[in-house]
Design a protein around this motif. Structure first.
Motif, short mmCIF file in Angstrom:
data_model
loop_
_atom_site.label_atom_id
_atom_site.label_comp_id
_atom_site.label_asym_id
_atom_site.label_seq_id
_atom_site.Cartn_x
_atom_site.Cartn_y
_atom_site.Cartn_z
N ILE A 98 -23.11 14.45 45.21
CA ILE A 98 -23.77 13.37 44.50
C ILE A 98 -24.52 13.84 43.26
O ILE A 98 -24.71 13.10 42.30
N ASN A 99 -24.93 15.13 43.25
CA ASN A 99 -25.71 15.62 42.12
C ASN A 99 -24.85 16.16 40.98
O ASN A 99 -25.33 16.32 39.85
N SER A 100 -23.56 16.44 41.26
CA SER A 100 -22.72 17.00 40.21
C SER A 100 -21.37 16.31 40.05
O SER A 100 -20.72 16.45 39.01
N GLY A 101 -20.94 15.59 41.06
CA GLY A 101 -19.62 14.96 41.01
C GLY A 101 -18.50 15.90 41.38
O GLY A 101 -17.32 15.53 41.32
N ALA A 102 -18.83 17.14 41.75
CA ALA A 102 -17.80 18.11 42.11
C ALA A 102 -17.14 17.74 43.43
O ALA A 102 -17.81 17.28 44.36
N LEU A 103 -15.82 17.93 43.50
CA LEU A 103 -15.09 17.64 44.73
C LEU A 103 -15.54 18.58 45.84
O LEU A 103 -15.61 19.79 45.66
N ASN A 104 -15.83 18.02 47.01
CA ASN A 104 -16.26 18.80 48.15
C ASN A 104 -15.08 19.09 49.08
O ASN A 104 -14.76 20.23 49.36
N TRP A 105 -14.43 18.04 49.58
CA TRP A 105 -13.21 18.22 50.36
C TRP A 105 -12.38 16.94 50.35
O TRP A 105 -12.86 15.86 50.02
N LYS B 178 -23.63 13.16 49.45
CA LYS B 178 -22.23 13.04 49.06
C LYS B 178 -21.82 11.59 48.74
O LYS B 178 -22.43 10.64 49.21
N ILE B 179 -20.76 11.50 47.96
CA ILE B 179 -20.05 10.25 47.73
C ILE B 179 -18.75 10.32 48.52
O ILE B 179 -18.02 11.32 48.44
N PHE B 180 -18.46 9.30 49.30
CA PHE B 180 -17.25 9.26 50.11
C PHE B 180 -16.32 8.17 49.57
O PHE B 180 -16.73 7.01 49.45
N LEU B 181 -15.09 8.55 49.27
CA LEU B 181 -14.08 7.59 48.82
C LEU B 181 -13.00 7.49 49.90
O LEU B 181 -12.37 8.50 50.26
N PHE B 182 -12.80 6.29 50.41
CA PHE B 182 -11.77 6.02 51.40
C PHE B 182 -10.65 5.27 50.68
O PHE B 182 -10.83 4.13 50.25
N LEU B 183 -9.51 5.92 50.53
CA LEU B 183 -8.41 5.40 49.73
C LEU B 183 -7.15 5.34 50.59
O LEU B 183 -6.46 6.36 50.77
N ASP B 184 -6.86 4.16 51.15
CA ASP B 184 -5.75 4.01 52.09
C ASP B 184 -5.88 5.03 53.23
O ASP B 184 -6.80 4.94 54.02
N ASN B 185 -5.00 6.02 53.30
CA ASN B 185 -5.07 7.02 54.37
C ASN B 185 -5.62 8.35 53.84
O ASN B 185 -5.33 9.42 54.39
N ASN B 186 -6.44 8.29 52.81
CA ASN B 186 -7.05 9.49 52.24
C ASN B 186 -8.57 9.35 52.23
O ASN B 186 -9.11 8.25 52.08
N ILE B 187 -9.26 10.48 52.39
CA ILE B 187 -10.71 10.52 52.24
C ILE B 187 -11.04 11.65 51.27
O ILE B 187 -10.55 12.77 51.41
N LYS C 109 -19.01 15.37 58.61
CA LYS C 109 -19.21 15.20 57.17
C LYS C 109 -19.05 16.50 56.39
O LYS C 109 -18.69 16.49 55.22
N ARG C 110 -19.32 17.63 57.04
CA ARG C 110 -19.32 18.91 56.32
C ARG C 110 -17.92 19.44 56.05
O ARG C 110 -17.66 19.98 54.98
N ASN C 111 -17.02 19.28 57.02
CA ASN C 111 -15.72 19.95 56.90
C ASN C 111 -14.52 19.08 57.25
O ASN C 111 -13.40 19.58 57.34
N ALA C 112 -14.72 17.81 57.47
CA ALA C 112 -13.65 16.85 57.78
C ALA C 112 -13.01 17.08 59.15
O ALA C 112 -11.95 16.54 59.44
N LYS C 113 -13.65 17.85 60.02
CA LYS C 113 -13.12 18.08 61.36
C LYS C 113 -13.21 16.81 62.19
O LYS C 113 -14.25 16.17 62.26
N ILE C 114 -12.09 16.43 62.82
CA ILE C 114 -12.04 15.24 63.67
C ILE C 114 -12.59 15.58 65.06
O ILE C 114 -12.10 16.50 65.72
N THR C 115 -13.62 14.86 65.47
CA THR C 115 -14.22 15.10 66.78
C THR C 115 -13.89 13.99 67.78
O THR C 115 -14.13 14.15 68.98
N LEU C 116 -13.36 12.89 67.31
CA LEU C 116 -12.99 11.77 68.18
C LEU C 116 -11.89 10.98 67.49
O LEU C 116 -11.98 10.67 66.30
#
Length: 266
Positions: free
Chosen positions: A28-35, A14-23, A99-106
């Motif tokens: 990586i192979n297609s550029g399709a949005l994951n979450w 995956k490619i991760f973009l951290f944009l202010d308070n957004n992720i 990484k899979r589902n954006a679930k906060i564990t800590l």
């Protein structure tokens, strides 16, 4: 252009973009949005990340007070705004996200003053290492990776030029190698110094990071009447070799498999 704080990171999938308070994450192979995921309000942003872990993203977010609300009384009374008080009122939190589902564990507050600048973050042996600076005081804080408890902390006074150079901690055999202005400290998992490497003739260490560790050696650049490289045997903590190196721009130096690469305008 619409974001003030941006970080991009990439792992094998995956490619991760951290944009202010957004992720945002993209395949990586297609550029399709994951979450996508959002945290905090407009006054919250990510200051540093660690994404090399297999399952989680670890990041530090900072919340600053709302400017209008914070200075409301000063505006009414005509008093001078206290900029230091504003910085001190800022809060840092340590977060782990799946990484899979954006679930906060800590998601826990960390003991770093609001006026500090977080300059590095690393993960090793179920511990999270965070390096921060306030004025000329540099600190390394270590937290438990599961519950976020503070395990230990060390501090050193450094020069005002410390953050101008590419000097970041690195790991070797589970221990921490911490570069200072002209010294490299070898620190064990409990925060004890078990070795020191320096030379009285050194002026500064200009280049040291995770790529400096090659098998059982460390390779870095110092200033001794000109730039020189030094290679040290980490098992014996003794110098193996070294010599002069022709460099124009220290901020554009990369080390890959014992090869220094310099990028310049020419």
């Amino acid at each position: 252009e619409e974001f003030s704080n941006t970080i991009m990171a990439v792992d094998n999938e995956k490619i991760f973009l951290f944009l202010d308070n957004n992720i945002e994450t993209y395949r990586i192979n297609s550029g399709a949005l994951n979450w996508k995921s959002t945290f905090g309000d407009k006054n919250t942003n990510i200051v540093t990340t660690y994404f090399s872990h297999n399952k989680h993203i670890y990041y530090i977010k900072k919340n600053v007070p709302d400017v209008t609300s914070f200075y409301y009384k000063e505006k009414l009374s005509g008093k001078t705004k206290d900029l230091n008080a504003f910085k001190k009122a800022s809060k840092y939190r340590l977060v782990a996200m799946d990484k899979r589902n954006a679930k906060i564990t800590l998601d826990v507050p960390i003991n770093i003053p609001g006026e500090s600048e977080v300059i590095w973050m690393g993960v090793k042996n179920n511990k999270i290492f965070i390096q921060s600076m306030v004025q000329n005081k540099m600190s390394v804080s270590v937290y438990d990776i599961i519950v976020g408890d503070l395990l230990w902390e060390i501090s050193h006074n450094v020069s005002s030029f410390y953050t101008s150079y590419d000097v970041k901690p690195a790991f070797y055999n589970g221990n921490l190698l911490l570069p200072l202005d002209s010294t490299i400290k070898y620190i064990d998992e409990s925060g004890n110094t078990i070795g020191v490497y320096n030379d009285e003739e050194w002026v500064n260490i200009y280049f040291f990071n995770e790529n400096s560790i090659q098998n059982n050696t460390m390779l870095f650049i110092i200033d001794d009447f000109g730039y020189e490289y030094v290679r040290v045997d980490l098992d014996k903590f003794t110098k193996m070799d070294g010599g002069s190196i022709d460099i124009e721009n220290l901020n554009q130096i990369y080390l890959i498999k014992n090869i220094f690469i310099e990028v310049s305008s020419s």
